[in-house]
Design a protein around this motif. Structure first.
Motif: not given
Length: 77
Positions: A49-60
């Motif tokens: 949960e990023d303060a600027i972008r909101g919900r960020v989901e990433r799969t490495e």
């Protein structure tokens, strides 16, 4: 130039990086290979949960280097 949080050149921060490299060895999923330290990736989506972008989901998809074999910290993008 100057300031309270120096040194500012990566090459001059080796002792600081070594401190955190030792801390990493005692916590979290990581592995060492050919002298480098990698974060071990689960393959599961990571949600932040990023303060600027909101919900960020990433799969490495593969493990990535955090410290090179020479002990210098790698940039994480």
């Amino acid at each position: 130039m100057g300031g309270a949080h120096g040194p500012y050149r990566q090459s001059e921060r080796a002792s600081l990086y070594q401190k955190y490299r030792e801390k990493l060895r005692g916590a979290g999923p990581h592995l060492r290979e050919d002298g480098a330290t990698y974060f071990k990736i689960s393959g599961e989506p990571q949600v932040i949960e990023d303060a600027i972008r909101g919900r960020v989901e990433r799969t490495e998809e593969k493990d990535f280097v955090v410290f090179r074999s020479d002990g210098i910290r790698c940039s994480i993008s």
